[in-house]
Scaffold this motif. Structure first.
Motif, short mmCIF file in Angstrom:
data_model
loop_
_atom_site.label_atom_id
_atom_site.label_comp_id
_atom_site.label_asym_id
_atom_site.label_seq_id
_atom_site.Cartn_x
_atom_site.Cartn_y
_atom_site.Cartn_z
N TYR A 1 28.30 30.72 43.88
CA TYR A 1 28.28 31.10 42.46
C TYR A 1 28.80 29.95 41.60
O TYR A 1 28.23 29.63 40.56
CB TYR A 1 29.13 32.35 42.24
CG TYR A 1 29.07 32.88 40.81
CD1 TYR A 1 28.24 33.94 40.48
CD2 TYR A 1 29.83 32.31 39.79
CE1 TYR A 1 28.17 34.42 39.19
CE2 TYR A 1 29.76 32.77 38.49
CZ TYR A 1 28.92 33.84 38.20
OH TYR A 1 28.86 34.30 36.91
N ARG B 1 26.16 27.19 41.43
CA ARG B 1 25.00 27.58 40.62
C ARG B 1 25.30 27.62 39.14
O ARG B 1 24.45 27.31 38.32
CB ARG B 1 24.52 28.97 41.04
CG ARG B 1 23.55 28.94 42.18
CD ARG B 1 22.93 30.31 42.32
NE ARG B 1 21.97 30.33 43.41
CZ ARG B 1 21.66 31.41 44.11
NH1 ARG B 1 22.25 32.56 43.83
NH2 ARG B 1 20.76 31.35 45.07
N ASN B 2 26.51 28.05 38.79
CA ASN B 2 26.77 28.34 37.38
C ASN B 2 27.76 27.39 36.70
O ASN B 2 28.22 27.68 35.60
CB ASN B 2 27.27 29.77 37.25
CG ASN B 2 26.23 30.74 37.75
OD1 ASN B 2 25.13 30.80 37.23
ND2 ASN B 2 26.55 31.46 38.81
N THR B 3 28.06 26.30 37.36
CA THR B 3 28.95 25.26 36.82
C THR B 3 30.39 25.71 36.55
O THR B 3 31.27 24.89 36.50
CB THR B 3 28.39 24.59 35.55
OG1 THR B 3 28.36 25.54 34.49
CG2 THR B 3 27.02 24.00 35.77
N HIS B 4 30.61 26.99 36.38
CA HIS B 4 32.00 27.46 36.26
C HIS B 4 32.24 28.56 37.29
O HIS B 4 31.33 29.29 37.63
CB HIS B 4 32.28 27.97 34.85
CG HIS B 4 31.33 29.03 34.41
ND1 HIS B 4 31.40 30.32 34.87
CD2 HIS B 4 30.27 28.98 33.58
CE1 HIS B 4 30.43 31.02 34.33
NE2 HIS B 4 29.71 30.23 33.55
N PRO B 5 33.49 28.66 37.80
CA PRO B 5 33.76 29.68 38.81
C PRO B 5 33.84 31.08 38.21
O PRO B 5 34.00 31.23 37.00
CB PRO B 5 35.11 29.26 39.39
CG PRO B 5 35.73 28.38 38.38
CD PRO B 5 34.66 27.84 37.50
N LEU B 6 33.71 32.09 39.07
CA LEU B 6 33.90 33.47 38.61
C LEU B 6 35.36 33.64 38.19
O LEU B 6 36.26 33.14 38.86
CB LEU B 6 33.63 34.42 39.76
CG LEU B 6 32.23 34.98 39.94
CD1 LEU B 6 32.18 35.80 41.22
CD2 LEU B 6 31.83 35.84 38.77
N ARG B 7 35.60 34.38 37.14
CA ARG B 7 36.98 34.66 36.74
C ARG B 7 37.57 35.69 37.71
O ARG B 7 36.83 36.49 38.28
CB ARG B 7 36.99 35.19 35.31
CG ARG B 7 36.51 34.16 34.29
CD ARG B 7 36.08 34.80 33.01
NE ARG B 7 37.18 35.49 32.38
CZ ARG B 7 37.05 36.63 31.71
NH1 ARG B 7 35.88 37.22 31.61
NH2 ARG B 7 38.09 37.18 31.14
N SER C 1 36.27 39.33 37.70
CA SER C 1 34.87 39.47 38.13
C SER C 1 34.76 39.22 39.62
O SER C 1 34.01 39.91 40.32
CB SER C 1 33.98 38.48 37.39
OG SER C 1 34.44 38.30 36.09
N SER D 1 36.03 42.24 41.43
CA SER D 1 35.05 43.33 41.34
C SER D 1 33.90 43.12 42.33
O SER D 1 33.46 44.07 42.99
CB SER D 1 34.46 43.42 39.93
OG SER D 1 35.47 43.70 39.01
N TRP D 2 33.45 41.86 42.40
CA TRP D 2 32.34 41.58 43.31
C TRP D 2 32.76 41.74 44.77
O TRP D 2 32.01 42.30 45.58
CB TRP D 2 31.80 40.16 43.06
CG TRP D 2 30.69 39.84 43.99
CD1 TRP D 2 29.40 40.28 43.93
CD2 TRP D 2 30.79 39.04 45.18
NE1 TRP D 2 28.69 39.81 45.00
CE2 TRP D 2 29.52 39.04 45.77
CE3 TRP D 2 31.82 38.33 45.79
CZ2 TRP D 2 29.24 38.35 46.95
CZ3 TRP D 2 31.55 37.64 46.96
CH2 TRP D 2 30.27 37.66 47.53
N SER E 1 40.44 31.00 31.39
CA SER E 1 39.90 31.20 30.04
C SER E 1 40.81 32.08 29.18
O SER E 1 40.81 31.95 27.96
CB SER E 1 38.48 31.75 30.09
OG SER E 1 38.40 32.88 30.90
#
Lengths: 297, 194
Positions: B67, B70-76, B79, B82-83, B110
């Motif tokens: 993730y 793919r998305n340049t920033h990590p999941l917070r 989130s 939750s995943w 953030s």
């Protein structure tokens, strides 16, 4: 008119916009005869390159969009503003539903994709509806998996993956739609993205799609200031809109308007203006009546 | 027999886990790291059925990494937790569920807040100020209830953790000899000696 002015890119993604404008300049520079013959031979399939290495159907789709109603977006520190020109109007059109219905607006060009993203669409409305539906599902899927609002760029990516598919997998027509996404997420705060039928997307501080987008973008380039406030962004959008639109008067029957700001709890709050609110806003900025504003400028 | 503790303080989360890998009555290994670093600001202590634990933790680790790429920033952290919970809950309803308990600690860059999540093998998740899994929980939770302070600086947080580990050492029949302790804060993840 669709050759974009040099991009005021926000997130170093402006390269694709400039490459495209170079590409379209080549299109115009070609002798008309060879252009039309080549075009005819290679434009029936979306997924076949012409010998010059172009995909005509994709370029035509973009051409179609540059005739659609203008959609304008401006990014500011504390919010994003979207305005759209409605094309389907007329005395006999029954607008009674749009007065109260749903979350406001007549829902022709501005849509809520998620609680943190509002989108303005330009192009074939039926295609747009399909994309809006897809985007809403993608956003809900993300919410289900991660229990957070989808990051704005991720949502733009989801749609672009779909659009890109139609430039590569055969037999189908590409989506004749460009979108402006006005959104908020905790990663990059307020954001404004644009995506086109080829599946390219880019981030902007202020941009415009649809008819007269060249004029509008150059106006925005002149008038846009760093760290502009939402209030100023609203005024800038309305002023630019009134100068760009073909019609002489600006009113709720020709205009859709939306803002995305933060509420007291620092949660994103989208507001799609109702017709009465749009008229009040125009009144407030002195743009409701005639085009005296254009004369003074 | 795994024991893990975690607690939130002022701008940090401490995650601790014993380092024994046992099979039946035999200690096979005493330097096993049972805390995965999932992203620059995310830690996960795992315990439960041997085999399931490592398999599940590696699956999570690699997917969180994917993730991020793919998305340049990590999941917070909220989130990501939750995943992970969703993955565990889906697994529970499969033919062969993973029996893994987790403590997920992270620092949200953030919003500048620390987060700790307690997750069990049934997919129960709860955001907590402190948490524990295994036999350590029987001795440690009352101490944490008494001494934990969410506004405490790191030294105090580590002292509270020390109390729990000492109590386990004093009262539990089979006590682990070593713990690995990791801290996550605004500067990322680091290991501390205790």
């Amino acid at each position: 008119m669709h050759a974009r002015q040099s991009p005021i890119d926000a997130y170093a993604l402006g390269w694709d916009a400039s490459t495209r404008s170079v590409q379209l300049k080549v299109l115009r520079a070609l002798p008309s005869t060879s252009y039309s013959i080549m075009a005819r031979r290679y434009d029936s399939r979306t997924t076949i390159f012409s010998p010059e290495g172009r995909l005509y159907q994709i370029e035509y789709a973009m051409e179609a969009i540059s005739h659609a109603g203008t959609v304008l977006g401006v990014l500011s520190k504390d919010g994003v503003v979207l305005a759209a020109e409605k094309k389907v109007t007329g005395k006999l059109l029954d607008m009674s539903g749009s007065k109260e219905g749903g979350y406001g607006g007549s829902g022709e060009k501005i849509f809520m994709l998620n609680s943190n993203v509002v989108a303005g669409v330009a192009g074939i409305t039926a295609d747009a509806n399909s994309l809006v539906n897809y985007a809403r599902q993608a956003a809900q899927r993300h919410l289900y998996m991660y229990n957070e609002d989808i990051p704005v760029e991720l949502l733009a990516q989801r749609l672009c993956d779909l659009k890109q598919g139609y430039t590569q997998y055969g037999g189908l027509r590409p989506f004749g739609v460009s979108l402006l996404y006005a959104g908020y997420d905790p990663h990059y705060q307020f954001q404004l993205y644009h995506s086109d039928p080829s599946g390219n997307y880019s981030g902007w501080k202020a941009t415009c799609i649809g008819a007269n987008n060249g004029t509008a973008t150059s106006l925005l380039k002149q008038e846009y200031k760093e760290d502009i406030s939402v209030e100023d962004a609203i005024e800038l959008v309305l002023r630019t809109m009134s100068k760009t639109m073909d019609s002489t008067t600006l009113g709720s029957e020709k205009l859709e308007f939306a803002t995305l700001t933060l509420d007291a709890d620092k949660k994103p709050k989208a507001k799609v203006y109702k017709p009465a609110e749009i008229d009040a806003l125009l009144q407030k900025h002195g743009l409701a009546k005639k085009e005296e504003d254009t004369a003074s400028a | 027999m795994d024991i893990s503790f975690a607690l939130v303080g002022k701008g940090y989360v401490i995650v601790a886990s014993d380092t024994t890998a046992a099979r039946s009555i035999v200690k096979m290994k005493v330097d096993e790291d049972k805390i995965k670093v999932l992203s620059p600001h995310l830690l996960m202590a795992y315990s439960g059925e041997p085999g399931d634990t490592v398999q599940f933790a590696e699956y999570i680790e690699r997917n969180i990494r994917l993730y991020t790429i793919r998305n340049t920033h990590p999941l917070r952290p909220p989130s990501a937790a939750s995943w992970i919970r969703r993955t565990l809950a889906d697994s529970l309803r499969s033919r062969r569920p993973y029996a893994v308990n987790l403590l997920i600690g992270g620092y949200d860059t953030s919003t500048h807040t620390p987060h700790l999540y307690w997750v069990d093998y049934l997919g129960t998740m709860s955001e907590v100020p402190f948490g524990a899994h295994g036999y350590g929980a029987y001795f440690g939770l009352s101490l944490l209830d008494r001494y934990h302070d969410p506004e405490a600086p790191l030294e105090e947080g580590l002292a509270t953790l020390r109390r729990c580990l000492d109590e386990v050492a004093k009262r539990l029949v089979v006590t682990p000899e070593k713990y690995k302790v990791k801290v996550v804060d605004k500067d990322g993840v680091r290991e501390v000696e205790i």
